[in-house]
Design a protein around this motif. Structure first.
Motif, PDB file in Angstrom:
ATOM      1  N   LEU A 274       0.828  -1.212   0.000  1.00  0.00           N
ATOM      2  CA  LEU A 274       0.000   0.000   0.000  1.00  0.00           C
ATOM      3  C   LEU A 274       0.862   1.262   0.000  1.00  0.00           C
ATOM      4  CD1 LEU A 274      -2.785  -1.144   2.478  1.00  0.00           C
ATOM      5  CD2 LEU A 274      -2.983  -0.840   0.004  1.00  0.00           C
ATOM      6  N   LEU A 275       2.007   1.216   0.686  1.00  0.00           N
ATOM      7  CA  LEU A 275       2.934   2.350   0.627  1.00  0.00           C
ATOM      8  C   LEU A 275       3.420   2.565  -0.806  1.00  0.00           C
ATOM      9  CD1 LEU A 275       5.143   1.826   3.823  1.00  0.00           C
ATOM     10  CD2 LEU A 275       3.644   3.777   3.358  1.00  0.00           C
ATOM     11  N   ALA A 276       3.683   1.455  -1.496  1.00  0.00           N
ATOM     12  CA  ALA A 276       4.166   1.549  -2.873  1.00  0.00           C
ATOM     13  C   ALA A 276       3.114   2.170  -3.783  1.00  0.00           C
ATOM     14  CB  ALA A 276       4.560   0.162  -3.387  1.00  0.00           C
ATOM     15  N   GLU A 277       1.829   2.034  -3.427  1.00  0.00           N
ATOM     16  CA  GLU A 277       0.758   2.649  -4.209  1.00  0.00           C
ATOM     17  C   GLU A 277       0.591   4.135  -3.886  1.00  0.00           C
ATOM     18  OE1 GLU A 277      -2.822   0.463  -3.684  1.00  0.00           O
ATOM     19  OE2 GLU A 277      -1.980  -1.428  -4.409  1.00  0.00           O
ATOM     20  N   GLY A 278       1.328   4.627  -2.869  1.00  0.00           N
ATOM     21  CA  GLY A 278       1.289   6.047  -2.545  1.00  0.00           C
ATOM     22  C   GLY A 278       0.273   6.445  -1.492  1.00  0.00           C
ATOM     23  N   HIS A 279      -0.262   5.492  -0.724  1.00  0.00           N
ATOM     24  CA  HIS A 279      -1.277   5.820   0.274  1.00  0.00           C
ATOM     25  C   HIS A 279      -0.650   6.382   1.549  1.00  0.00           C
ATOM     26  CE1 HIS A 279      -4.371   4.002  -2.135  1.00  0.00           C
ATOM     27  NE2 HIS A 279      -3.694   2.869  -2.218  1.00  0.00           N
ATOM     28  N   GLN A 280      -1.393   7.256   2.225  1.00  0.00           N
ATOM     29  CA  GLN A 280      -0.958   7.818   3.494  1.00  0.00           C
ATOM     30  C   GLN A 280      -1.225   6.830   4.628  1.00  0.00           C
ATOM     31  OE1 GLN A 280       0.675  10.806   3.703  1.00  0.00           O
ATOM     32  NE2 GLN A 280       0.581  10.733   1.465  1.00  0.00           N
ATOM     33  N   ASP A 281      -0.593   7.087   5.783  1.00  0.00           N
ATOM     34  CA  ASP A 281      -0.689   6.160   6.916  1.00  0.00           C
ATOM     35  C   ASP A 281      -2.138   5.914   7.331  1.00  0.00           C
ATOM     36  OD1 ASP A 281       2.004   6.394   6.733  1.00  0.00           O
ATOM     37  OD2 ASP A 281       2.316   7.340   8.687  1.00  0.00           O
ATOM     38  N   ALA A 282      -2.950   6.985   7.387  1.00  0.00           N
ATOM     39  CA  ALA A 282      -4.330   6.844   7.843  1.00  0.00           C
ATOM     40  C   ALA A 282      -5.141   5.966   6.900  1.00  0.00           C
ATOM     41  CB  ALA A 282      -4.984   8.219   7.972  1.00  0.00           C
ATOM     42  N   VAL A 283      -4.913   6.099   5.605  1.00  0.00           N
ATOM     43  CA  VAL A 283      -5.633   5.288   4.627  1.00  0.00           C
ATOM     44  C   VAL A 283      -5.226   3.823   4.746  1.00  0.00           C
ATOM     45  CG1 VAL A 283      -5.991   4.881   2.160  1.00  0.00           C
ATOM     46  CG2 VAL A 283      -5.884   7.220   3.043  1.00  0.00           C
ATOM     47  N   ILE A 284      -3.932   3.587   4.900  1.00  0.00           N
ATOM     48  CA  ILE A 284      -3.436   2.214   5.047  1.00  0.00           C
ATOM     49  C   ILE A 284      -4.036   1.573   6.290  1.00  0.00           C
ATOM     50  CG2 ILE A 284      -1.369   0.816   5.463  1.00  0.00           C
ATOM     51  CD1 ILE A 284       0.207   2.884   3.838  1.00  0.00           C
ATOM     52  N   ALA A 285      -4.046   2.311   7.391  1.00  0.00           N
ATOM     53  CA  ALA A 285      -4.589   1.779   8.641  1.00  0.00           C
ATOM     54  C   ALA A 285      -6.051   1.401   8.483  1.00  0.00           C
ATOM     55  CB  ALA A 285      -4.420   2.811   9.758  1.00  0.00           C
ATOM     56  N   GLU A 286      -6.830   2.261   7.836  1.00  0.00           N
ATOM     57  CA  GLU A 286      -8.257   1.979   7.656  1.00  0.00           C
ATOM     58  C   GLU A 286      -8.468   0.747   6.792  1.00  0.00           C
ATOM     59  OE1 GLU A 286     -12.330   4.125   5.966  1.00  0.00           O
ATOM     60  OE2 GLU A 286     -10.390   5.130   5.789  1.00  0.00           O
ATOM     61  N   HIS A 298       4.593  -0.478  12.503  1.00  0.00           N
ATOM     62  CA  HIS A 298       4.990  -1.469  11.495  1.00  0.00           C
ATOM     63  C   HIS A 298       5.872  -0.833  10.414  1.00  0.00           C
ATOM     64  CE1 HIS A 298       2.868  -5.026  12.802  1.00  0.00           C
ATOM     65  NE2 HIS A 298       1.760  -4.334  12.970  1.00  0.00           N
ATOM     66  N   ILE A 299       5.553   0.405  10.034  1.00  0.00           N
ATOM     67  CA  ILE A 299       6.363   1.081   9.014  1.00  0.00           C
ATOM     68  C   ILE A 299       7.785   1.304   9.530  1.00  0.00           C
ATOM     69  CG2 ILE A 299       6.653   3.246   7.741  1.00  0.00           C
ATOM     70  CD1 ILE A 299       3.594   3.396   7.541  1.00  0.00           C
ATOM     71  N   ALA A 300       7.893   1.679  10.802  1.00  0.00           N
ATOM     72  CA  ALA A 300       9.223   1.883  11.383  1.00  0.00           C
ATOM     73  C   ALA A 300      10.010   0.572  11.403  1.00  0.00           C
ATOM     74  CB  ALA A 300       9.082   2.436  12.807  1.00  0.00           C
ATOM     75  N   ARG A 301       9.323  -0.515  11.763  1.00  0.00           N
ATOM     76  CA  ARG A 301       9.989  -1.824  11.800  1.00  0.00           C
ATOM     77  C   ARG A 301      10.381  -2.268  10.390  1.00  0.00           C
ATOM     78  NH1 ARG A 301       6.163  -5.215  14.484  1.00  0.00           N
ATOM     79  NH2 ARG A 301       6.765  -4.042  16.332  1.00  0.00           N
ATOM     80  N   LEU A 302       9.516  -1.970   9.417  1.00  0.00           N
ATOM     81  CA  LEU A 302       9.806  -2.317   8.028  1.00  0.00           C
ATOM     82  C   LEU A 302      11.024  -1.550   7.527  1.00  0.00           C
ATOM     83  CD1 LEU A 302       8.756  -3.846   5.479  1.00  0.00           C
ATOM     84  CD2 LEU A 302       7.376  -1.812   4.969  1.00  0.00           C
ATOM     85  N   SER A 303      11.109  -0.266   7.883  1.00  0.00           N
ATOM     86  CA  SER A 303      12.263   0.544   7.488  1.00  0.00           C
ATOM     87  C   SER A 303      13.552  -0.021   8.067  1.00  0.00           C
ATOM     88  CB  SER A 303      12.072   1.992   7.965  1.00  0.00           C
ATOM     89  OG  SER A 303      10.949   2.592   7.353  1.00  0.00           O
ATOM     90  N   GLU A 304      13.479  -0.443   9.325  1.00  0.00           N
ATOM     91  CA  GLU A 304      14.668  -0.996   9.969  1.00  0.00           C
ATOM     92  C   GLU A 304      15.093  -2.301   9.309  1.00  0.00           C
ATOM     93  OE1 GLU A 304      16.092  -2.516  14.421  1.00  0.00           O
ATOM     94  OE2 GLU A 304      14.147  -1.547  14.134  1.00  0.00           O
ATOM     95  N   THR A 305      14.115  -3.161   9.014  1.00  0.00           N
ATOM     96  CA  THR A 305      14.423  -4.456   8.394  1.00  0.00           C
ATOM     97  C   THR A 305      15.037  -4.285   7.017  1.00  0.00           C
ATOM     98  OG1 THR A 305      12.582  -5.492   9.592  1.00  0.00           O
ATOM     99  CG2 THR A 305      13.445  -6.665   7.672  1.00  0.00           C
ATOM    100  N   LEU A 306      14.513  -3.323   6.235  1.00  0.00           N
ATOM    101  CA  LEU A 306      14.990  -3.123   4.866  1.00  0.00           C
ATOM    102  C   LEU A 306      16.166  -2.147   4.791  1.00  0.00           C
ATOM    103  CD1 LEU A 306      11.619  -2.967   2.877  1.00  0.00           C
ATOM    104  CD2 LEU A 306      13.079  -4.935   3.341  1.00  0.00           C
ATOM    105  N   GLY A 307      16.579  -1.595   5.939  1.00  0.00           N
ATOM    106  CA  GLY A 307      17.723  -0.689   5.956  1.00  0.00           C
ATOM    107  C   GLY A 307      17.452   0.632   5.293  1.00  0.00           C
ATOM    108  N   ALA A 308      16.252   1.176   5.484  1.00  0.00           N
ATOM    109  CA  ALA A 308      15.879   2.452   4.868  1.00  0.00           C
ATOM    110  C   ALA A 308      15.918   3.561   5.911  1.00  0.00           C
ATOM    111  CB  ALA A 308      14.484   2.360   4.251  1.00  0.00           C
ATOM    112  N   ALA A 309      16.553   4.664   5.563  1.00  0.00           N
ATOM    113  CA  ALA A 309      16.694   5.782   6.499  1.00  0.00           C
ATOM    114  C   ALA A 309      15.636   6.864   6.294  1.00  0.00           C
ATOM    115  CB  ALA A 309      18.083   6.394   6.359  1.00  0.00           C
ATOM    116  N   SER A 310      14.822   6.760   5.224  1.00  0.00           N
ATOM    117  CA  SER A 310      13.793   7.764   4.948  1.00  0.00           C
ATOM    118  C   SER A 310      12.644   7.093   4.217  1.00  0.00           C
ATOM    119  CB  SER A 310      14.362   8.901   4.094  1.00  0.00           C
ATOM    120  OG  SER A 310      14.707   8.416   2.802  1.00  0.00           O
ATOM    121  N   ARG A 311      11.511   7.808   4.139  1.00  0.00           N
ATOM    122  CA  ARG A 311      10.361   7.263   3.421  1.00  0.00           C
ATOM    123  C   ARG A 311      10.696   7.041   1.946  1.00  0.00           C
ATOM    124  NH1 ARG A 311       4.944   7.077   5.091  1.00  0.00           N
ATOM    125  NH2 ARG A 311       4.947   6.713   7.324  1.00  0.00           N
ATOM    126  N   THR A 312      11.429   7.985   1.366  1.00  0.00           N
ATOM    127  CA  THR A 312      11.801   7.839  -0.044  1.00  0.00           C
ATOM    128  C   THR A 312      12.655   6.598  -0.249  1.00  0.00           C
ATOM    129  OG1 THR A 312      11.744  10.233  -0.360  1.00  0.00           O
ATOM    130  CG2 THR A 312      12.964   8.933  -1.987  1.00  0.00           C
TER     131      THR A 312
END
Length: 358
Positions: A274-286, A298-312
């Motif tokens: 859903l992030l890849a489709e460009g949705h905001q956090d509130a939309v994804i949660a709903e 979950h997004i923070a944990r996903l960033s850590e697992t994939l080694g990403a330092a920013s949303r981009t």
């Protein structure tokens, strides 16, 4: 040649003809099959289930069953997404026309209105009660949102037991997150084989179908209005949407499929798509039936697992590891005649809310 094959073998990869099944099965077992053996079944080449062996053009090698399944699931997901969009457009149109006013056409003798707008919780509940009383065969429901609250599951228990007593079968679709609610599990245990539940990462908006003849859906965003649909074409269309979602869903008694990427949970995988489709956090949660706070955790944990330092950078990493494609789990075969009832719910019964969400 391609056109000839398509005429003799009018099917897709999910339902091969007998000859195609035998040749593809042999190719999977042996790793390849002679081109001459595949000549009677051109459908296998047309469906990309077989392709030439680059080392020896007289032989054909099979596409892996895993790749075929992924391709089929992606096609089904696209169909369901298109259906969801058409449903939203239909509801918006009906709401607009309902607000124009003017005299309503009189229904045909002996028939109810094909489309009726129910304004307010009292009218919605009365219509649901009437449909529940008249139901004799099955109830199909889609219940978006998260874990079912105890009062939602208990306030209409007597109606659910009455339906079970009349031999009505029920099927219910929930978000995966509903699996974590003990109340739903208790309800299903109480109802026994009268109900069956399956779950998906995300489902369409609330839907209740009685005997495939009358359906209820929300008519506005705050769910203070609902549509009662009795037109055969509309109810048939909604049944098709339900059955396609049902095929993609995972039985509540079965474990969720393993995630694609090690260290990424099933829910994080759904959030990534859903992030890849460009949705905001509130939309994804709903859409996943979770809170915004849980979604961001979950997004923070996903960033850590994939080694990403920013949303981009997270978006780039999601695409690199292949988490940008929605994954709904293994398709589940629907038995012959599976419009047959099964699954929890009926308006106001445990495990099920009315379109108004009340």
């Amino acid at each position: 040649m391609a056109g000839h094959g398509a005429e003799e073998h009018p099917h897709g990869a999910d339902r091969l003809c007998g000859a195609g099944d035998r040749v593809y099965s042999r190719a999977v077992r042996r790793g390849r099959v002679a081109r001459r053996d595949a000549e009677p079944v051109p459908c296998l080449l047309e469906l990309a289930l077989l392709h030439p062996d680059p080392d020896d053009m007289d032989w054909l090698v099979p596409t892996s069953p895993q790749e075929v399944m992924t391709r089929l699931l992606r096609g089904l997901y696209d169909e369901v997404s298109a259906s969801r969009h058409r449903m939203g457009s239909a509801v918006a149109a009906f709401e607009w026309y309902a607000g124009l006013g003017g005299p309503a056409p009189a229904p045909l003798a002996g028939e109810g209105a094909a489309i009726r707008v129910l304004d307010g919780p009292a009218r919605i509940q009365a219509a649901l009660d009437e449909a529940t009383e008249a139901c004799t065969t099955e109830v199909l429901t889609v219940q978006p949102g998260g874990i079912r609250r105890e009062h939602e599951l208990s306030e209409g228990l007597h109606r659910a037991l009455a339906l079970r007593g009349r031999g009505v079968r029920m099927r219910d679709l929930y978000n995966h997150v509903a699996r974590h609610g003990q109340g739903l599990l208790n309800y299903l245990e109480l109802m026994g084989d009268a109900v069956e539940a399956r779950t998906l990462d995300e489902v369409v908006d609330r839907l209740i179908l009685f005997d495939r003849t009358v359906a209820f859906i929300p008519a506005n965003s705050d769910r203070t209005m609902a549509l009662e649909l009795r037109h055969p074409a509309l109810t048939a269309y909604l049944v098709t949407v339900f059955e396609r979602l049902w095929r993609l869903a995972v039985p509540l008694t079965a474990a969720l499929p393993d995630p694609r990427v090690e260290g990424v949970s099933h829910r994080e995988q759904a959030i990534a798509a859903l992030l890849a489709e460009g949705h905001q956090d509130a939309v994804i949660a709903e859409r996943l039936g979770i809170s915004v706070r849980t979604c961001r955790t979950h997004i923070a944990r996903l960033s850590e697992t994939l080694g990403a330092a920013s949303r981009t950078q997270l978006g780039v990493r999601i695409a690199q590891v292949g988490l940008d494609v929605p994954f709904s789990g293994a398709a589940v075969s629907v038995p012959s005649g599976a419009g047959g009832p099964a699954g929890p719910g009926s308006p106001g019964v445990p495990g099920q809310e009315s379109p108004s969400g009340r």
